[in-house]
Scaffold this motif. Sequence first.
Motif, short mmCIF file in Angstrom:
data_model
loop_
_atom_site.label_atom_id
_atom_site.label_comp_id
_atom_site.label_asym_id
_atom_site.label_seq_id
_atom_site.Cartn_x
_atom_site.Cartn_y
_atom_site.Cartn_z
N LEU A 276 46.10 49.83 111.56
CA LEU A 276 46.23 48.68 110.66
C LEU A 276 45.65 48.96 109.27
N ALA A 277 44.47 49.58 109.23
CA ALA A 277 43.83 49.83 107.93
C ALA A 277 44.72 50.72 107.07
N TYR B 75 50.75 42.33 99.07
CA TYR B 75 51.42 41.15 99.65
C TYR B 75 51.22 39.94 98.76
N CYS C 44 46.47 47.31 93.64
CA CYS C 44 45.57 47.69 94.74
C CYS C 44 45.96 49.04 95.35
N ALA D 84 45.23 40.48 103.95
CA ALA D 84 46.19 41.52 103.57
C ALA D 84 45.51 42.56 102.68
N LEU D 85 44.52 42.12 101.91
CA LEU D 85 43.81 43.05 101.04
C LEU D 85 42.74 43.84 101.79
N SER D 86 42.15 43.18 102.78
CA SER D 86 41.01 43.77 103.47
C SER D 86 41.46 44.84 104.45
N LEU D 87 40.96 46.05 104.26
CA LEU D 87 41.35 47.14 105.16
C LEU D 87 40.61 47.06 106.48
N LEU E 198 47.77 48.73 105.92
CA LEU E 198 47.45 47.77 104.85
C LEU E 198 47.20 48.48 103.52
N SER E 199 46.70 49.71 103.58
CA SER E 199 46.45 50.43 102.33
C SER E 199 47.77 50.75 101.61
N ARG F 85 55.32 39.19 108.01
CA ARG F 85 53.98 39.09 108.59
C ARG F 85 53.79 40.10 109.72
N LYS G 281 36.36 44.42 95.75
CA LYS G 281 35.47 44.62 96.89
C LYS G 281 36.27 45.00 98.14
N LEU G 282 37.46 44.42 98.27
CA LEU G 282 38.23 44.62 99.50
C LEU G 282 39.06 45.90 99.48
N ARG G 283 39.46 46.32 98.30
CA ARG G 283 40.31 47.52 98.20
C ARG G 283 39.63 48.57 97.33
N LEU H 10 52.72 43.26 108.21
CA LEU H 10 51.32 43.17 107.77
C LEU H 10 50.33 43.19 108.93
N GLY H 11 50.84 43.15 110.13
CA GLY H 11 49.96 43.10 111.30
C GLY H 11 49.44 41.70 111.58
N PHE H 12 49.97 40.69 110.87
CA PHE H 12 49.55 39.31 111.10
C PHE H 12 50.17 38.77 112.40
N ARG I 273 43.49 37.15 115.10
CA ARG I 273 44.22 35.90 114.88
C ARG I 273 45.17 35.97 113.67
N ARG I 274 46.10 35.03 113.66
CA ARG I 274 47.01 34.90 112.51
C ARG I 274 46.25 34.27 111.36
N PRO I 275 46.62 34.59 110.13
CA PRO I 275 45.89 34.00 109.01
C PRO I 275 46.26 32.54 108.74
N ARG J 84 39.04 43.95 108.68
CA ARG J 84 38.82 42.49 108.74
C ARG J 84 37.43 42.15 109.27
N TRP K 276 29.23 39.07 97.42
CA TRP K 276 29.64 38.21 98.54
C TRP K 276 28.84 36.92 98.59
N ALA L 130 39.14 41.33 94.96
CA ALA L 130 40.10 42.39 95.32
C ALA L 130 39.43 43.77 95.21
N ILE M 88 47.45 41.47 91.49
CA ILE M 88 46.50 42.03 92.45
C ILE M 88 47.23 42.97 93.41
#
Lengths: 300, 287
Positions: free
Chosen positions: B73-74, B82, B148, A108-111, B77-78, B49, B104-106, B52-54, A297-299, A113, A3, B102, B144
């Motif tokens: 949400l988690a 997207y 994932c 979207a990737l981060s489970l 998203l899994s 969106r 790191k995040l997934r 995606l929860g956006f 928030r929205r991205p 946030r 990071w 990616a 990606i």
Amino acid sequence: MGWAALAFKLQRFETVALALLTVLWVGAATFDVWQMNSLLQAHPGCFGNSAVGGSECPTALAALNPWDQLAENLLWINFGAPLAIAVFLGVPIVAREIELGTSQTVWALSLNRIRWFASRTLPIALLMLTLLIVLAVGGEVLTHVRAAWEDPGFQRYEQRGPILVLRGVFVLSVAVLMSALIGRSLPALLLSVVVAAAVVLILVTVIDAWRLTESVVVPIGPGTDTSRVIGAMVLDYVQLLPDGSLKPGGVVTGPSTDAMRILPRSTYWLWIGRESAALAGASVLGFAFAGFVVKRRRPI
Amino acid sequence: MLAAALETLGLSKRFGRAWALRDVDLGIPTGATCILVGPNGAGKSTLIRTWLGFERPTEGQVLVAGLDPKRSLAEVLSHLGYVPQRPGLYPGLSVSDHLSLAEKLRPLFDRDAAAARLSMLGIAPMAMATALSGGQQAQVLLSIALSCGADILLLDEPLASLDPLARREFVAALEKLVRDADATALVSSHAVLELEGVADHIVVLGQGCVLLSASVGEALTNHLVTSSPEVDSAIGRYRNSAGVDLALVHSSESPIRDGEQRASLEDIVLGYLSSAQVGRIQGSRDR
């Protein structure tokens, strides 16, 4: 890639520029301290509270003057440094991601946030802490050498030590919050400056009012014990009436004595601790609110 | 019947005074490749969106694999991979850096699979991501998304930035990947012709409403186009690329008559979109 590397790559310009400016500041401060120290050692009787004077002192004082002025300028830079460093490092953390559209990809990737937000903010916060600690220690050294290595008490307390660092942390929390709320770097930068300055001003006003409740009244006159005043924080000047009550300076027509309300030098760490705790608390609130905003928030 | 991978139940979404989606009920079957079609501003991106929860629904509910993004949400998203409309890659980071990110995040991200796919496409790992062409950037994001561990892909106009050749490659890759991974894919696009061969479900959105949601087979069976101008049961009227005025109608059990022919997927989309346009014009006149 960790990071920290990611944070550095994403904010390369800000991190390199601020690190270079800090190095320049340290270089100037080191040279200044060396010059002032040389003069202090060469003329020990000419400086400080225990100065005895002497024929060489006017020349020594004249020689010290430009270096003292440089120290003054460096300390003024320290006054603005927490604001500048924290805003420049803090605003891009979320706003730049939103501007670039990368927030869509990573959110979207981060489970989680919040974890993303913490991972993204922490390396920048650590870098900022490092820079500010360097400036804070440098400020301490400059202030002490200006006081001929005697306890400077409250002198320039905002331009050195823990207050400088914690103001930076607080401004960073505001910058990150504005960045998350607005999602655009330039407006977030401007608003961060305004909001952070306003909150610090309010905080200082409140703490000043609190300080008055615990202040000590020192009459001003030929018999004043100057050792009580050296390194103290002077809060205001008042009129001390014969019955012991105080009136604002200049409004009393009857018999009274000029006086000042001070915080003695001995209470330095108590008040630094209190102000630091207030700033730390405000910072925690700022970061928590920023995390809440990032989560919702929205991205784009 | 397989459960729906993506669902909306009475979904409405409002931005200020404008409704982006109105009372949308949809179910995209598990394992389907679905094209989401609609003009600009129809609500396609908003719909994606929301899954995606956006975006939070103003009314109604969305479900991903039976889960509500508002509550889980988690977990939601899994399930999701997207690819956004605008490729969201970092300037100054290489393709390899993006794979590390990616990873790191997934936790389930398969870096080797993503790297192998990109290598097959001739995308160098050390290439700066934003120096790649639009098509290659979309491929990086698709790789990606596919690696994932997601079983549902949401692709928001992935063909928009691609040249015709890259579009064809992208569609072929999508078809293979969806088939191999047994995934569900929802692709929003204007390029109906290019996706016709891979899609098995179609959703047409217009003015925030679902105009059609059906399997491609059903849609093709149930619609005809006619050049007869007097038909009054037309779903919509439009002019095709040859300049001929046509009407889209529901097919009946009777044999195809003169002047009628089976509708292509493009005819169906044009017919429904023209009906939405007429509705908008009439709506504005009524107001």
